[in-house]
Write an enzyme that holds these catalytic residues in place. Structure first.
Site, PDB file in Angstrom:
ATOM      1  CB  CYS A 104      -0.952   0.089   1.202  1.00 22.77           C
ATOM      2  SG  CYS A 104      -1.648   1.406   1.290  1.00 22.77           S
ATOM      3  CG  MET A 314      -5.159   2.290  -4.918  1.00 22.22           C
ATOM      4  SD  MET A 314      -6.149   2.615  -6.383  1.00 22.22           S
ATOM      5  CE  MET A 314      -5.628   1.214  -7.447  1.00 22.22           C
TER       6      MET A 314
END
Length: 389
Positions: A104, A314
């Site tokens: 992430c 993201m």
């Protein structure tokens, strides 16, 4: 009937970029959860509140979106010349499943702050005032990330005036450098091509740039799937046929990239690859209502995360966007106008983001040594999270 009491696990709830998650120091976890396996997964599922057939995660720390159903485990690095090992777990909302297949990028911006505040970085590296470079080993993808953490009076500086689209309030700027960002699972372009023809049953033949940078990503042209690249969440996430179409594209992209060996395996690999669609710059209204002008961006990009259109972008996908944009001939590069470039400013549902990358052609193969961007992070709450034993 007697029931066992809840257990208390030290934890920190943090926002990083446009995501938030529950952070743990590895040594604070119950002993069975300090190693990979069922005990760890079960603990994290219960912390977040999954699986939840209502898809609300009411009985946990999750926020019922891909951006808020996240966990991080940190420890002093076992890797030479690194400060901290960073392991990321993407927790499914309605399934008993923790996906460990990728990073992430957004939460990476909080990793440095947690590491400094929790004694995982050698105190001799931390200035009284200035910036400390935290060298992070990203365990999921076996890559190095440098997190530039601002320090004031010997402590992490969290407040500031840096504004990030997709985050309501300003905070201190945290610069990230993703070193050698080609994903750990293979070549930068796993098929060997900058653009492939991707055959998707029921949809047809699509042009696709499939890249392993930041996170494995399948880029397609918005126009080929009936979009213009300015879609907001409500246009996609409430349309069951659109979600099915995009998931099918993602699954066949995973197969083409060699990430799975059979199409059915895509169901158990939700976090990677991502699927995103690109188009030339176009003026639109972001989800906040503000106007994003085509003169302020190079292209528009929309990306799916865990089966839904992401509310912003993201961080790992932003690395993929910046890397692909730097390589002439990819769909991302062509949507941005083509040619050589070292940075790109793209529009996403919440606004804009600039990401830089430098690409060079070495012996016929494209190489990218670093991709960079700025995010922000802060602690939301710290203490203990409680879960039934």
């Amino acid at each position: 009937m007697a029931f066992k009491p809840q257990i208390k696990v030290p934890a920190t709830y943090m926002r990083g970029g446009t995501s938030k998650g529950v952070f743990f120091n590895l040594t604070d976890l119950p002993e069975p959860a300090q190693v990979a396996g069922e005990a760890r997964d079960n603990l994290l599922l219960r912390v977040i509140g999954s699986p939840d057939p209502y898809q609300k995660q009411t009985d946990g720390m999750g926020g019922a979106t891909s951006s808020t159903s996240k966990t991080v485990i940190l420890s002093k690095s076992a890797k030479p010349d690194h400060d901290v090992d960073y392991l990321f777990g993407q927790v499914a909302i309605d399934k008993a499943f923790v996906d460990w297949s990728g990073n992430c990028g957004n939460l990476t911006s909080a990793v440095g702050a947690f590491a400094v505040s929790n004694g995982l970085v050698d105190a001799s590296k931390i200035p009284d005032n200035g910036v400390v470079e935290v060298k992070v080993w990203q365990v999921n993808i076996s890559k190095t990330i440098i997190v530039h953490v601002p320090i004031t009076n010997g402590e992490v500086q969290e407040t500031g005036d840096f504004e990030l689209d997709g985050v309501t309030f300003p905070a201190a700027e945290v610069k990230l450098e993703f070193m050698d960002p080609a994903d750990g699972e293979g070549a930068l372009f796993p098929t060997g091509n900058l653009v492939d023809e991707l055959e998707v049953p029921g949809i047809g033949m699509l042009s696709a740039t499939m890249i392993n940078a930041g996170i494995p990503t399948v880029f397609i042209n918005a126009s080929e799937v009936g979009y213009d690249g300015t879609e907001l969440q409500e246009a996609i996430n409430g349309d069951a046929s659109a979600l099915e179409k995009l998931e099918t594209i993602r699954a066949y992209g995973a197969l083409k990239m060699g990430l799975i060996s059979h199409i059915d395996e895509a169901k158990a690999r939700q976090h990677t690859p991502k699927v995103a669609w690109v188009a030339p710059a176009k003026t639109y209204h972001a989800s906040s209502g503000k106007v994003v002008s085509d003169t302020d961006i190079d292209l528009v990009v929309r990306a799916m995360s865990m089966g839904k259109l992401h509310h912003a972008m993201m961080g790992t996908a932003a690395v993929a966007i910046g890397t692909a944009a730097a390589i002439p001939g990819t769909l991302v590069n062509l949507a941005a106008g083509g040619g050589e470039r070292q940075e790109v400013n793209f529009g996403h549902p919440s606004g804009t983001l600039k990401v830089g990358a430098a690409a060079t052609l070495v012996d016929g193969n494209w190489q990218v040594t670093k991709a960079s961007m700025s995010r922000s992070a802060r602690v939301l709450m710290e203490g203990w999270v409680r879960v039934p034993e």
